[in-house]
Motif scaffolding. Sequence first.
Motif, PDB file in Angstrom:
ATOM      1  N   LEU A  79       0.861  -1.171   0.000  1.00 10.40           N
ATOM      2  CA  LEU A  79       0.000   0.000   0.000  1.00 10.40           C
ATOM      3  C   LEU A  79       0.903   1.228   0.000  1.00 10.40           C
ATOM      4  O   LEU A  79       1.560   1.512   0.996  1.00 10.40           O
ATOM      5  N   GLN A  80       0.944   1.904  -1.127  1.00  9.68           N
ATOM      6  CA  GLN A  80       1.705   3.143  -1.230  1.00  9.68           C
ATOM      7  C   GLN A  80       0.785   4.284  -0.843  1.00  9.68           C
ATOM      8  O   GLN A  80      -0.256   4.489  -1.477  1.00  9.68           O
ATOM      9  N   MET A  81       1.178   5.003   0.193  1.00 10.28           N
ATOM     10  CA  MET A  81       0.343   6.082   0.719  1.00 10.28           C
ATOM     11  C   MET A  81       1.059   7.410   0.518  1.00 10.28           C
ATOM     12  O   MET A  81       2.127   7.625   1.107  1.00 10.28           O
ATOM     13  N   ASN A  82       0.495   8.253  -0.311  1.00  9.42           N
ATOM     14  CA  ASN A  82       1.055   9.574  -0.585  1.00  9.42           C
ATOM     15  C   ASN A  82       0.121  10.658  -0.059  1.00  9.42           C
ATOM     16  O   ASN A  82      -1.053  10.400   0.203  1.00  9.42           O
ATOM     17  N   SER A  83       0.646  11.844   0.057  1.00 11.36           N
ATOM     18  CA  SER A  83      -0.150  12.997   0.514  1.00 11.36           C
ATOM     19  C   SER A  83      -0.924  12.653   1.781  1.00 11.36           C
ATOM     20  O   SER A  83      -2.132  12.909   1.884  1.00 11.36           O
ATOM     21  N   LEU A  84      -0.242  12.080   2.734  1.00  9.00           N
ATOM     22  CA  LEU A  84      -0.902  11.630   3.962  1.00  9.00           C
ATOM     23  C   LEU A  84      -1.466  12.802   4.743  1.00  9.00           C
ATOM     24  O   LEU A  84      -0.896  13.907   4.756  1.00  9.00           O
ATOM     25  N   LYS A  85      -2.610  12.520   5.378  1.00  7.27           N
ATOM     26  CA  LYS A  85      -3.311  13.527   6.164  1.00  7.27           C
ATOM     27  C   LYS A  85      -3.446  13.025   7.598  1.00  7.27           C
ATOM     28  O   LYS A  85      -3.434  11.814   7.841  1.00  7.27           O
ATOM     29  N   PRO A  86      -3.622  13.934   8.549  1.00  9.87           N
ATOM     30  CA  PRO A  86      -3.812  13.489   9.939  1.00  9.87           C
ATOM     31  C   PRO A  86      -4.971  12.502  10.087  1.00  9.87           C
ATOM     32  O   PRO A  86      -4.910  11.603  10.927  1.00  9.87           O
ATOM     33  N   GLU A  87      -6.001  12.646   9.274  1.00 11.72           N
ATOM     34  CA  GLU A  87      -7.139  11.721   9.367  1.00 11.72           C
ATOM     35  C   GLU A  87      -6.825  10.322   8.858  1.00 11.72           C
ATOM     36  O   GLU A  87      -7.651   9.411   8.982  1.00 11.72           O
ATOM     37  N   ASP A  88      -5.638  10.131   8.283  1.00 13.99           N
ATOM     38  CA  ASP A  88      -5.209   8.785   7.895  1.00 13.99           C
ATOM     39  C   ASP A  88      -4.601   8.030   9.076  1.00 13.99           C
ATOM     40  O   ASP A  88      -4.278   6.836   8.957  1.00 13.99           O
ATOM     41  N   THR A  89      -4.429   8.705  10.187  1.00 10.44           N
ATOM     42  CA  THR A  89      -3.859   8.077  11.368  1.00 10.44           C
ATOM     43  C   THR A  89      -4.746   6.935  11.844  1.00 10.44           C
ATOM     44  O   THR A  89      -5.948   7.109  12.069  1.00 10.44           O
ATOM     45  N   ALA A  90      -4.164   5.762  11.957  1.00 11.12           N
ATOM     46  CA  ALA A  90      -4.913   4.569  12.340  1.00 11.12           C
ATOM     47  C   ALA A  90      -3.954   3.387  12.445  1.00 11.12           C
ATOM     48  O   ALA A  90      -2.781   3.492  12.047  1.00 11.12           O
ATOM     49  N   VAL A  91      -4.466   2.293  12.958  1.00  7.26           N
ATOM     50  CA  VAL A  91      -3.758   1.023  12.840  1.00  7.26           C
ATOM     51  C   VAL A  91      -4.216   0.376  11.534  1.00  7.26           C
ATOM     52  O   VAL A  91      -5.421   0.247  11.300  1.00  7.26           O
ATOM     53  N   TYR A  92      -3.271   0.012  10.720  1.00  9.76           N
ATOM     54  CA  TYR A  92      -3.564  -0.576   9.421  1.00  9.76           C
ATOM     55  C   TYR A  92      -3.368  -2.090   9.501  1.00  9.76           C
ATOM     56  O   TYR A  92      -2.322  -2.577   9.951  1.00  9.76           O
ATOM     57  N   TYR A  93      -4.380  -2.807   9.044  1.00 10.82           N
ATOM     58  CA  TYR A  93      -4.371  -4.265   9.097  1.00 10.82           C
ATOM     59  C   TYR A  93      -4.387  -4.843   7.694  1.00 10.82           C
ATOM     60  O   TYR A  93      -5.167  -4.424   6.837  1.00 10.82           O
ATOM     61  N   CYS A  94      -3.551  -5.828   7.512  1.00 12.29           N
ATOM     62  CA  CYS A  94      -3.543  -6.573   6.268  1.00 12.29           C
ATOM     63  C   CYS A  94      -4.555  -7.718   6.369  1.00 12.29           C
ATOM     64  O   CYS A  94      -4.733  -8.295   7.448  1.00 12.29           O
ATOM     65  N   ASN A  95      -5.193  -8.026   5.263  1.00 14.92           N
ATOM     66  CA  ASN A  95      -6.203  -9.080   5.228  1.00 14.92           C
ATOM     67  C   ASN A  95      -6.025  -9.914   3.970  1.00 14.92           C
ATOM     68  O   ASN A  95      -5.649  -9.393   2.918  1.00 14.92           O
ATOM     69  N   ALA A  96      -6.284 -11.207   4.097  1.00 17.48           N
ATOM     70  CA  ALA A  96      -6.224 -12.087   2.929  1.00 17.48           C
ATOM     71  C   ALA A  96      -7.395 -13.052   2.939  1.00 17.48           C
ATOM     72  O   ALA A  96      -7.664 -13.693   3.972  1.00 17.48           O
TER      73      ALA A  96
END
Length: 119
Positions: A79-96
Motif C-alpha cells: 500500500l503506497q500512501m502519498n499525501s498523507l493527512k492526519p485523518e489517515d492516522t490509524a492502525v492498518y491491518y492486512c487481510n487475505a
Amino acid sequence: VQLQASGGGLIQSGGSLRLSCVASGSGVIINVMGWYRQAPGKRRELVADITSRGSTRLSDSVKGRFTISRDNAKNTVYLQMNSLKPEDTAVYYCNADYRTIWNKQDESWGQGTQVTVSS
C-alpha cells in the motif's frame, strides 16, 4: 495463512509511507488481499483491496492518494500512501481471503501496523 505487515510509522502531513504485507502458508490459494484501518473510537474500514488478477478497490477517502499493488510470486501486497493527512492516522491491518486445497474459504488478518500522521 499468516500475514506479516510492516512499514508503518510517524510521518508529517503530506508525506509518504509504503506498507508491505507478506502472506505465508501452504496448500492455499490466496484470492483477495487488502488493507483495512481502524482509528481510535471508530470501526475498522476497508482502505483498499486487490484480487489475484489485479483488480483493485479503493475507498473514496484515499482515491488519488493511495495505490495498492501485489506481487503474486512473493505473496506480498503493498500500500503506497502519498499525501498523507492526519485523518489517515490509524492502525492498518492486512487481510487475505483464501481457499484451501479442501476448497474451504477462509480469511486471515495481520497483526496491524500503526500509521501516525502529524499536522
